[in-house]
Design an enzyme around this catalytic site. Sequence first.
Site, PDB file in Angstrom:
ATOM      1  N   GLN A  72      18.675  76.771  -3.838  1.00 20.80           N
ATOM      2  CA  GLN A  72      18.001  77.378  -4.982  1.00 20.80           C
ATOM      3  C   GLN A  72      16.589  77.785  -4.557  1.00 20.80           C
ATOM      4  O   GLN A  72      15.765  76.936  -4.205  1.00 20.80           O
ATOM      5  CB  GLN A  72      17.916  76.425  -6.168  1.00 20.80           C
ATOM      6  CG  GLN A  72      17.395  77.152  -7.411  1.00 20.80           C
ATOM      7  CD  GLN A  72      16.976  76.213  -8.524  1.00 20.80           C
ATOM      8  OE1 GLN A  72      16.000  75.481  -8.373  1.00 20.80           O
ATOM      9  NE2 GLN A  72      17.683  76.241  -9.639  1.00 20.80           N
ATOM     10  N   ASN A 131      13.323  77.971 -16.660  1.00 20.28           N
ATOM     11  CA  ASN A 131      12.436  76.808 -16.796  1.00 20.28           C
ATOM     12  C   ASN A 131      10.949  77.088 -16.648  1.00 20.28           C
ATOM     13  O   ASN A 131      10.179  76.205 -16.265  1.00 20.28           O
ATOM     14  CB  ASN A 131      12.853  75.705 -15.809  1.00 20.28           C
ATOM     15  CG  ASN A 131      14.228  75.144 -16.125  1.00 20.28           C
ATOM     16  OD1 ASN A 131      14.812  75.469 -17.149  1.00 20.28           O
ATOM     17  ND2 ASN A 131      14.750  74.316 -15.231  1.00 20.28           N
ATOM     18  N   TYR A 147       9.240  79.036 -14.545  1.00 17.40           N
ATOM     19  CA  TYR A 147       8.653  79.314 -13.233  1.00 17.40           C
ATOM     20  C   TYR A 147       8.469  80.827 -13.052  1.00 17.40           C
ATOM     21  O   TYR A 147       8.660  81.593 -13.991  1.00 17.40           O
ATOM     22  CB  TYR A 147       9.498  78.661 -12.140  1.00 17.40           C
ATOM     23  CG  TYR A 147       9.544  77.157 -12.322  1.00 17.40           C
ATOM     24  CD1 TYR A 147       8.366  76.396 -12.238  1.00 17.40           C
ATOM     25  CD2 TYR A 147      10.722  76.497 -12.642  1.00 17.40           C
ATOM     26  CE1 TYR A 147       8.379  75.022 -12.450  1.00 17.40           C
ATOM     27  CE2 TYR A 147      10.741  75.119 -12.848  1.00 17.40           C
ATOM     28  CZ  TYR A 147       9.566  74.391 -12.757  1.00 17.40           C
ATOM     29  OH  TYR A 147       9.575  73.033 -12.983  1.00 17.40           O
ATOM     30  N   ASN A 158       7.766  74.234 -19.930  1.00 20.94           N
ATOM     31  CA  ASN A 158       6.668  74.935 -19.259  1.00 20.94           C
ATOM     32  C   ASN A 158       6.121  76.112 -20.066  1.00 20.94           C
ATOM     33  O   ASN A 158       5.783  77.166 -19.520  1.00 20.94           O
ATOM     34  CB  ASN A 158       7.084  75.393 -17.855  1.00 20.94           C
ATOM     35  CG  ASN A 158       7.140  74.252 -16.866  1.00 20.94           C
ATOM     36  OD1 ASN A 158       6.358  73.302 -16.954  1.00 20.94           O
ATOM     37  ND2 ASN A 158       8.062  74.318 -15.909  1.00 20.94           N
ATOM     38  N   HIS A 213      16.095  81.013  -8.882  1.00 18.30           N
ATOM     39  CA  HIS A 213      15.603  80.226 -10.015  1.00 18.30           C
ATOM     40  C   HIS A 213      14.768  81.135 -10.909  1.00 18.30           C
ATOM     41  O   HIS A 213      13.586  81.351 -10.668  1.00 18.30           O
ATOM     42  CB  HIS A 213      14.774  79.049  -9.505  1.00 18.30           C
ATOM     43  CG  HIS A 213      14.549  77.972 -10.527  1.00 18.30           C
ATOM     44  ND1 HIS A 213      14.817  78.147 -11.862  1.00 18.30           N
ATOM     45  CD2 HIS A 213      14.088  76.698 -10.400  1.00 18.30           C
ATOM     46  CE1 HIS A 213      14.532  77.032 -12.514  1.00 18.30           C
ATOM     47  NE2 HIS A 213      14.096  76.134 -11.655  1.00 18.30           N
ATOM     48  N   THR A 224      14.916  68.708  -8.960  1.00 17.74           N
ATOM     49  CA  THR A 224      13.776  68.315  -8.141  1.00 17.74           C
ATOM     50  C   THR A 224      13.746  66.795  -8.013  1.00 17.74           C
ATOM     51  O   THR A 224      13.749  66.084  -9.010  1.00 17.74           O
ATOM     52  CB  THR A 224      12.465  68.813  -8.769  1.00 17.74           C
ATOM     53  OG1 THR A 224      12.462  70.238  -8.756  1.00 17.74           O
ATOM     54  CG2 THR A 224      11.255  68.296  -8.002  1.00 17.74           C
ATOM     55  N   GLY A 256      24.015  68.151 -14.086  1.00 15.01           N
ATOM     56  CA  GLY A 256      22.834  67.717 -13.352  1.00 15.01           C
ATOM     57  C   GLY A 256      22.661  66.222 -13.444  1.00 15.01           C
ATOM     58  O   GLY A 256      22.931  65.471 -12.509  1.00 15.01           O
TER      59      GLY A 256
END
Length: 367
Positions: free
Chosen positions: A80, A165, A167, A222, A162, A5, A319
């Site tokens: 993604q 993480n 989400y 998260n 995705h 992001t 990344g």
Amino acid sequence: MAAMTRNRSIPVNVPNDVNVEYYTQRAEGGAGLIVTEGVLVSPQGTNWPHAPGLWSKEQTEGWKKVTDSVHEAGGKIFAQLWHLGRIAHNDMPEQKKSGKPVQGPSPLVARGGEGHYARFGLSKEDGHSIPVPLEDPRTVIEEFKVAGVNAKEAGFDGVEIHSANGYLINQFLDNTANRRTDEWGGSPENRSRFGLEVAKALVDIWGSGHVGVKISPCGGYNDMGMTLGDTLSTYNYYIKELLALNVAYINLMRYRETLDTEIDGKKRATPHDVLESYGPIFKHAEARTTTKLFLNGGLNPAEANELIGSGKIDGAVFGWLWIGNPDLQTRIEKGAELTFMPDPTQLFQSKTDDPRGGYSDYPKGVY
């Protein structure tokens, strides 16, 4: 190149010329496969003001400019597809415009979000909103399908789901976020259902060879993380079912302390060796699937070469190193110096009015 992001789709959620420049630089720099930043499947599932989406014609046309340029540079690029679920705030502009509340599997707030929204003008005390339980998760599966069709129209080579993480898909997988008692919660099979139904829908659109999946079994980020026993049983089942779908690849994230949230004085994750825990599942399924095993999380080039050479993984995903090294692959091949620390103050927005700052203004290496 991993999804990252970066919040440069300015003014709001439509890819622009700066995005074209950024992805083209990485294609020219030798990336074998580029996975875009998280691309939102609906305005309801976001908390980032300048993250791109794929629910509208305008967004689809914006992404077409990106994919055309990447292909011209000889690259391949997957979108993604992303829904944040409960990692959002009801007062964020895009969330308010959607006319819908923050949603999740169950009405359980994600802890550790205090201060996240201050950068966007909300109170420093504000954390993530308490989500409203999704009445029918199939409505969001339909949003993934729309985004999948739009991704195809936009010229992508495939899509990555995705499910990592913390989400929405990860929230369904994790029994600390999903307390449902219907077909979408409870057992590992039921908690995996949402992610698997999304995968089946996208395979129907794209074919199995063009759909990848990202997972992060260790949790932490998260407010994710189950007991080790629950983690192993859930992800053993989820991975086996994804292999049965013959998806293109599964991108397995290793434990990263930097992504491990501290809550009530304790680290949140369930650290374990993901390659040792889940790698054998791929080996046992080799005769029945062509799915590739990718590994992501703190790899360096030497380690990546060793793991690929030994047959433990099929591909290495970087990344952080792609941020400050737009020509990372070329630098590695030529033994050129790498930039290991990009400007952390410009990861999610530029310090000036120029969105290129800390994004597409990193120079090529000296060979």
